[in-house]
Every structure is written in C-alpha cells, then in structure tokens.
Design a protein around this motif. Structure first.
Motif, PDB file in Angstrom:
ATOM      1  N   ALA A   1       0.702  -1.182  -0.005  1.00  0.00           N
ATOM      2  CA  ALA A   1      -0.074   0.156  -0.011  1.00  0.00           C
ATOM      3  C   ALA A   1       0.989   1.279   0.115  1.00  0.00           C
ATOM      4  O   ALA A   1       1.701   1.336   0.826  1.00  0.00           O
ATOM      5  CB  ALA A   1      -0.907  -0.019   1.004  1.00  0.00           C
ATOM      6  N   LEU A   2       0.556   2.076  -0.875  1.00  0.00           N
ATOM      7  CA  LEU A   2       1.607   3.237  -0.933  1.00  0.00           C
ATOM      8  C   LEU A   2       0.946   4.301  -0.183  1.00  0.00           C
ATOM      9  O   LEU A   2       1.707   5.268   0.223  1.00  0.00           O
ATOM     10  CB  LEU A   2       1.509   3.926  -2.513  1.00  0.00           C
ATOM     11  N   VAL A   3      -0.046   4.255   0.315  1.00  0.00           N
ATOM     12  CA  VAL A   3      -0.838   5.092   1.526  1.00  0.00           C
ATOM     13  C   VAL A   3      -1.809   4.510   2.410  1.00  0.00           C
ATOM     14  O   VAL A   3      -1.953   3.348   1.974  1.00  0.00           O
ATOM     15  CB  VAL A   3      -1.472   6.431   0.759  1.00  0.00           C
ATOM     16  N   PRO A   4      -2.062   5.129   3.383  1.00  0.00           N
ATOM     17  CA  PRO A   4      -3.060   4.176   4.269  1.00  0.00           C
ATOM     18  C   PRO A   4      -4.176   4.265   3.759  1.00  0.00           C
ATOM     19  O   PRO A   4      -4.778   5.056   2.824  1.00  0.00           O
ATOM     20  CB  PRO A   4      -3.363   5.315   5.547  1.00  0.00           C
TER      21      PRO A   4
ATOM     22  N   PRO B   1      -2.141   0.718   7.436  1.00  0.00           N
ATOM     23  CA  PRO B   1      -1.075   1.777   7.025  1.00  0.00           C
ATOM     24  C   PRO B   1      -0.602   1.494   6.021  1.00  0.00           C
ATOM     25  O   PRO B   1      -0.603   0.393   5.268  1.00  0.00           O
ATOM     26  CB  PRO B   1      -0.236   1.680   8.299  1.00  0.00           C
ATOM     27  N   ALA B   2       0.124   2.377   5.076  1.00  0.00           N
ATOM     28  CA  ALA B   2       1.086   2.204   4.153  1.00  0.00           C
ATOM     29  C   ALA B   2       2.146   1.151   4.395  1.00  0.00           C
ATOM     30  O   ALA B   2       2.701   1.100   5.704  1.00  0.00           O
ATOM     31  CB  ALA B   2       1.757   3.557   3.789  1.00  0.00           C
ATOM     32  N   GLY B   3       2.366   0.498   3.611  1.00  0.00           N
ATOM     33  CA  GLY B   3       3.396  -0.879   3.656  1.00  0.00           C
ATOM     34  C   GLY B   3       2.768  -2.095   3.168  1.00  0.00           C
ATOM     35  O   GLY B   3       1.772  -2.303   2.425  1.00  0.00           O
ATOM     36  N   ARG B   4       3.284  -3.104   3.652  1.00  0.00           N
ATOM     37  CA  ARG B   4       3.078  -4.451   3.060  1.00  0.00           C
ATOM     38  C   ARG B   4       1.483  -4.958   3.887  1.00  0.00           C
ATOM     39  O   ARG B   4       1.254  -4.693   5.180  1.00  0.00           O
ATOM     40  CB  ARG B   4       3.940  -5.577   3.560  1.00  0.00           C
TER      41      ARG B   4
END
Length: 336
Positions: free
Chosen positions: A132-135, A179-182
């Motif tokens: 995910a590039l953003v939340p 959240p943003a991330g995996r």
C-alpha cells in the motif's frame, strides 16, 4: 440583415445577453458568412462541454496511479489492480468475465483488486500480498454462499452491513484500515475446498490525509527530500491531495492553476515547498486569485477563466466553475 458583419455583431450581442436558446444558436451554424458560422459553432461546442461537465460532476484529472503495487498471489495466477475501476459493469476477475451489477455508492471510483476466481478454494493467512502506497481502507467482498467469512476476515475485519452484487453472486462487505506498507490477504476458505462459491474481490479506498500536529515549515519539507518517493508523489498529486483538481502535468490539458509538468525547470525544491505551504508566495502570471462578493452576501474565490461585459467565470479550488453576473457583484478584489 443582408450584411454579414451586422449579423455577426447582432449574434455576439444576443449571446452576450443570453437571449438565444440552443436551437436558435444552432440555426446560425448554416449562415452564409464563415464568421457567423464560426461563432455559432463555437458556442454550441462550449455549451455541449458545459452540459457534459454538469452531468458527470467534477472529475479528477487522471486515475493513472494505483493505490497499491507489487500484488502477488501464492497460486501464481494474475491478480491486478484497476485504478478507479470500481463501477457497475466493471469486470471483477482476471480469469472470468463476471461483472459488477451493484456496488455501494461510496465505493464507486475506488481501486478494484481483480482476483482469480479459479482460486475459490485458496486458504492461508497470507495468500495475497501487496504494498500500500498510502493508508487504506480495505473492503473485502465475500460470497454469501460461504455462510461465514474465512477466519482471517472474521478476526481482523469488521462487517459494514453493505453488499455488492455481480451477475453470479451477492457478497457481504468487510472492512479494515491499514497503514502504508505491506498488506496480507488470506485465502478464500479455511478448509481449502473449492466449488459452490466465488472467490472474494477487494475494493481499495484511500484514507483521508492525517493532519499534522503542528504547522509544517520549509526546513521540515527540505529535511524530507532525501526520503522522497516519486510513485507516492504521483499518487498524492493525482488522487489523494487533490492537486490535479487545479493543476496539470500535461501541457495539452487546460487547468485552473499553473501547469506543473516542467516546474523543476523554473523553480528549485525550496521554492516548490514554499509554494505548497504558502500558495500566495509565488504567483504565476495570469493565475492571481479573484475574490468576488455578491449582493446576496456570498463570497467566491478562484482563478479568472473568462470575462465579458456582463459576467465572469471563476475556476474554484474544488475544480468547479461559477459564473457571476456583474450586476450582482458587490465587490471584487485581486490578490497578488
């Protein structure tokens, strides 16, 4: 009148005072004078564009950058994200031609993760992974024929009470903020048995930007440059922060604000950050803000797009246009 220039002047005056309906304007498109024909055709085209804008409402400049990347499924089958692809009529699987027939209005225009229906018997806690590039708020649509969702959904997602429907199933929607991330998504089942149900699909909705606890300063922005991410920046510009409502990255497209595709050639990083934090710090010629107060007490602020003797048109920050009759204006101020 037999004189083309008189007809041209009369047509311009009638258009200026909005004294002609669409049919009357169209009737002049066959005038023997090229100048008269050109004016009538131009007004007809502009009216058609205005009608189209009103019918569809404000539309973001582009939907090109997906909210997630690096989508992988353990099965190796194709899972893909369609940017802004959630809509009635959209294809929902990468390996079947089923389409959405009903979707909650609030999810229209969100990103659609097309899964493989052949994976209807998949299982596990991390069957699909993505970045995910953003939340995000992740909405998982589970076929009601399953009876209950798989454990990874029931343990970590909340029922929204909403449903979606394709031409093959009706699905219950479950949501979770991440959240943003995996991000990990499990399989379609707990027991690995296929048949009698469809694989889930996913709608991806960006969460509102979190407001900082304190005002951001230019040094704060400069300190973040080394951590810049062009992909995330493109996503924020086009879909999250709303920059593309007024600005364009394509020189060929009209916009309410200055074209920014070549901003790096005319401003350094500090100036760009300063313009983001204080939009009035550097005003590009031709894009000063007009503040209009009308006699009914309303105040409109925007970029001047058009002006005639009777009215003017402002481009507002929400990408809408407003036409203000000059005889209704109480005051007019131009910011620097």
């Amino acid at each position: 009148d037999g004189r083309p220039r008189v007809r041209r002047a009369a047509l311009l005056a009638l258009l200026e005072s909005a004294a002609l309906n669409a049919a009357e304007v169209d009737s002049h498109a066959a005038d023997s004078s090229p100048e008269v024909r050109e004016i009538a055709l131009l007004r007809s085209r502009n009216q058609a564009k205005a009608d189209n804008r009103a019918a569809r409402g404000p539309v973001p400049e582009f939907q090109g950058k997906p909210l997630v990347g690096a989508v992988k499924a353990l099965s190796g089958r194709g899972y893909r994200v369609v940017s802004g692809g959630t809509a009635v009529g959209s294809t929902i699987y990468s390996d079947r031609r089923y389409v959405l027939r009903e979707v909650p209005p609030g999810l229209v225009g969100t990103d659609l993760l097309q899964t493989a229906n052949e994976d209807d018997g998949s299982k596990g806690e991390a069957f699909v992974t993505l970045e995910a590039l953003v939340p995000l708020r992740v909405h998982v649509a589970i076929d009601k024929r399953q009876g209950k969702p798989p454990k990874w959904v029931s343990d970590h997602y909340q029922s929204t009470g909403l449903t979606a429907r394709s031409d093959d199933w009706t699905a219950a929607l479950f949501a979770r903020d991440v959240p943003a991330g995996r991000v990990e998504l499990g399989g379609n089942t707990d027991n690995g048995v296929s048949g009698g149900k469809a694989n889930y699909i996913v709608f991806l909705e960006p969460l509102p930007l979190r407001k900082s606890d304190k005002p951001t300063t230019i040094p704060d922005g400069m300190a973040q440059l080394a951590r810049g991410d062009s992909g995330r920046g493109e996503l924020l510009f086009g879909r999250i922060a709303g920059c593309s409502k007024c600005h364009s990255l394509d020189q060929r497209k009209n916009s309410f604000g200055p074209h920014l595709g070549d901003v790096g050639l005319r401003a350094d990083a500090r100036q760009v950050i300063e313009s983001m934090l204080d939009p009035d710090a550097h005003i590009t010629e031709g894009f000063s803000q007009q503040v209009i107060e009308t006699r009914d007490g309303k105040v409109h602020s925007g970029v001047l797009l058009e002006e005639s003797g009777l009215s003017l048109t402002l481009g507002l920050s929400n990408a809408e246009r407003v036409v203000i009759a000059k005889d209704q204006m109480e005051s007019r101020t131009t910011t620097r």
